[in-house]
Write a protein that holds these residues in place. Structure first.
Motif, PDB file in Angstrom:
ATOM      1  N   PRO A 153      -7.330  -2.249  22.237  1.00  0.00           N
ATOM      2  CA  PRO A 153      -6.115  -2.268  21.409  1.00  0.00           C
ATOM      3  C   PRO A 153      -4.912  -1.650  22.119  1.00  0.00           C
ATOM      4  O   PRO A 153      -5.027  -0.653  22.832  1.00  0.00           O
ATOM      5  N   LYS A 154      -3.752  -2.279  21.908  1.00  0.00           N
ATOM      6  CA  LYS A 154      -2.484  -1.758  22.406  1.00  0.00           C
ATOM      7  C   LYS A 154      -1.477  -1.791  21.269  1.00  0.00           C
ATOM      8  O   LYS A 154      -1.434  -2.752  20.497  1.00  0.00           O
ATOM      9  N   GLY A 155      -0.670  -0.750  21.181  1.00  0.00           N
ATOM     10  CA  GLY A 155       0.303  -0.671  20.106  1.00  0.00           C
ATOM     11  C   GLY A 155       1.666  -0.278  20.627  1.00  0.00           C
ATOM     12  O   GLY A 155       1.801   0.320  21.694  1.00  0.00           O
ATOM     13  N   ARG A 188      -2.046  -4.890  15.848  1.00  0.00           N
ATOM     14  CA  ARG A 188      -1.804  -5.570  14.578  1.00  0.00           C
ATOM     15  C   ARG A 188      -2.387  -6.980  14.553  1.00  0.00           C
ATOM     16  O   ARG A 188      -2.104  -7.757  13.629  1.00  0.00           O
ATOM     17  N   ASP A 189      -3.192  -7.329  15.551  1.00  0.00           N
ATOM     18  CA  ASP A 189      -3.807  -8.647  15.579  1.00  0.00           C
ATOM     19  C   ASP A 189      -4.701  -8.844  14.353  1.00  0.00           C
ATOM     20  O   ASP A 189      -5.294  -7.901  13.831  1.00  0.00           O
ATOM     21  N   ASP A 190      -4.797 -10.105  13.899  1.00  0.00           N
ATOM     22  CA  ASP A 190      -5.606 -10.402  12.712  1.00  0.00           C
ATOM     23  C   ASP A 190      -7.066  -9.989  12.886  1.00  0.00           C
ATOM     24  O   ASP A 190      -7.726  -9.596  11.917  1.00  0.00           O
ATOM     25  N   MET A 196     -10.112  -2.899  10.447  1.00  0.00           N
ATOM     26  CA  MET A 196      -9.580  -1.588  10.105  1.00  0.00           C
ATOM     27  C   MET A 196      -9.055  -1.549   8.677  1.00  0.00           C
ATOM     28  O   MET A 196      -8.543  -2.544   8.150  1.00  0.00           O
ATOM     29  N   GLU A 197      -9.151  -0.375   8.050  1.00  0.00           N
ATOM     30  CA  GLU A 197      -8.626  -0.185   6.709  1.00  0.00           C
ATOM     31  C   GLU A 197      -7.096  -0.183   6.723  1.00  0.00           C
ATOM     32  O   GLU A 197      -6.484   0.163   7.737  1.00  0.00           O
ATOM     33  N   PRO A 198      -6.457  -0.549   5.617  1.00  0.00           N
ATOM     34  CA  PRO A 198      -4.984  -0.564   5.576  1.00  0.00           C
ATOM     35  C   PRO A 198      -4.354   0.794   5.871  1.00  0.00           C
ATOM     36  O   PRO A 198      -3.208   0.863   6.311  1.00  0.00           O
ATOM     37  N   THR A 199      -5.096   1.868   5.615  1.00  0.00           N
ATOM     38  CA  THR A 199      -4.561   3.217   5.845  1.00  0.00           C
ATOM     39  C   THR A 199      -4.819   3.721   7.270  1.00  0.00           C
ATOM     40  O   THR A 199      -4.546   4.891   7.568  1.00  0.00           O
ATOM     41  N   ALA A 200      -5.318   2.868   8.152  1.00  0.00           N
ATOM     42  CA  ALA A 200      -5.655   3.286   9.518  1.00  0.00           C
ATOM     43  C   ALA A 200      -4.422   3.782  10.264  1.00  0.00           C
ATOM     44  O   ALA A 200      -3.283   3.415   9.956  1.00  0.00           O
ATOM     45  N   ILE A 201      -4.677   4.611  11.258  1.00  0.00           N
ATOM     46  CA  ILE A 201      -3.606   5.034  12.158  1.00  0.00           C
ATOM     47  C   ILE A 201      -3.896   4.501  13.557  1.00  0.00           C
ATOM     48  O   ILE A 201      -5.042   4.206  13.915  1.00  0.00           O
ATOM     49  N   ALA A 202      -2.845   4.374  14.335  1.00  0.00           N
ATOM     50  CA  ALA A 202      -2.955   4.109  15.766  1.00  0.00           C
ATOM     51  C   ALA A 202      -2.509   5.371  16.496  1.00  0.00           C
ATOM     52  O   ALA A 202      -1.512   5.986  16.108  1.00  0.00           O
ATOM     53  N   CYS A 217       3.148  -0.215  13.600  1.00  0.00           N
ATOM     54  CA  CYS A 217       3.155  -0.790  14.939  1.00  0.00           C
ATOM     55  C   CYS A 217       3.744  -2.191  14.881  1.00  0.00           C
ATOM     56  O   CYS A 217       3.573  -2.919  13.907  1.00  0.00           O
ATOM     57  N   LEU A 218       4.415  -2.566  15.960  1.00  0.00           N
ATOM     58  CA  LEU A 218       5.005  -3.893  16.046  1.00  0.00           C
ATOM     59  C   LEU A 218       3.906  -4.940  16.218  1.00  0.00           C
ATOM     60  O   LEU A 218       2.880  -4.671  16.823  1.00  0.00           O
ATOM     61  N   LYS A 219       4.155  -6.140  15.723  1.00  0.00           N
ATOM     62  CA  LYS A 219       3.172  -7.223  15.848  1.00  0.00           C
ATOM     63  C   LYS A 219       3.385  -7.959  17.163  1.00  0.00           C
ATOM     64  O   LYS A 219       3.905  -9.081  17.190  1.00  0.00           O
ATOM     65  N   ARG A 220       3.031  -7.307  18.246  1.00  0.00           N
ATOM     66  CA  ARG A 220       3.158  -7.942  19.574  1.00  0.00           C
ATOM     67  C   ARG A 220       2.112  -7.384  20.512  1.00  0.00           C
ATOM     68  O   ARG A 220       1.513  -6.383  20.271  1.00  0.00           O
TER      69      ARG A 220
END
Length: 220
Positions: A153-155, A188-190, A196-202, A217-220
């Protein structure tokens, strides 16, 4: 270096700015997706020739993390080598470095999808490892308390470059890839949103560990 210290399944952990996970009470250092030998594997399969220095850089960074924490146990969370051929083709210098890093501590190789078989480089080879309330494996499942890798994962947040990151919720941790030549999947990939849960952190890595809500996080 500023780390992000947090409690996960009643266990105090630190997501380190260098992309390793530290369990101080057990003196366990966890690292994921080293992908050692990636340039050799790409060249062997007829791909683009890349400077063959990523293994050296990855091991330098791993050695720095080991020097900083002095772990009793190191867990390599799968895809430690880019494939079995890369493991067989490592240089004598790489083999000597790994031997030195393993000396005096337990070293556990978790099987990954790139390196599913054992490699003759010392240490213990396992499909997964359970330690207390935590389970270490390569690919996330639905089990609570698991620590995994695989997805790289990258954010990124507004005004900042994309960085490897940890994804953390109440049930699981997904580790960033540690290897120098590894790419990454948007946090933020599908695929990751389904895990991950909606309350997750990066927790973005870099000069310091930066925890942000995953949804920011940005969707990129």
């Amino acid at each position: 270096m500023t780390d992000h210290v947090f409690t996960f399944c009643k266990t105090d952990l630190a997501a380190r700015a260098d992309g390793t996970l530290w369990w101080a009470a057990e003196r366990i250092l966890c690292v994921s997706d080293l992908h050692l030998g990636k340039s050799e594997r790409i060249a062997r399969r007829g791909g683009t020739l890349l400077p063959p220095y990523e293994t050296r850089e990855t091991l330098w960074r791993l050695e720095a993390a080991i020097d900083a924490t002095n772990p009793a146990t190191v867990i390599c969370l799968g895809d430690s080598f880019d494939d079995l051929g890369a493991a067989r083709a490592i240089s004598d210098d790489t083999r000597a470095t790994l031997t030195r890093l393993q000396a005096g501590r337990d070293w556990i190789w978790i099987e990954g999808n790139h390196d599913p078989g054992p490699v003759e480089l010392g240490g213990t080879h396992m499909a997964d490892l359970k330690r207390g309330p935590l389970t270490f494996r390569h690919i996330a499942t639905s089990e609570t308390g698991e620590i995994s890798g695989h997805y790289h994962p990258k954010g990124a947040i507004a005004g900042a470059t994309r960085r490897p990151c940890f994804l953390i919720d109440a049930a699981r941790i997904i580790m960033p890839a540690f290897g120098a030549y590894t790419g990454g999947l948007s946090a933020r990939d599908d695929v990751l949103a389904a895990i991950m849960e909606p309350t997750a952190i990066a927790v973005l890595t870099g000069k310091s560990a930066l925890p942000v809500p995953l949804k920011s996080c940005l969707k990129r």
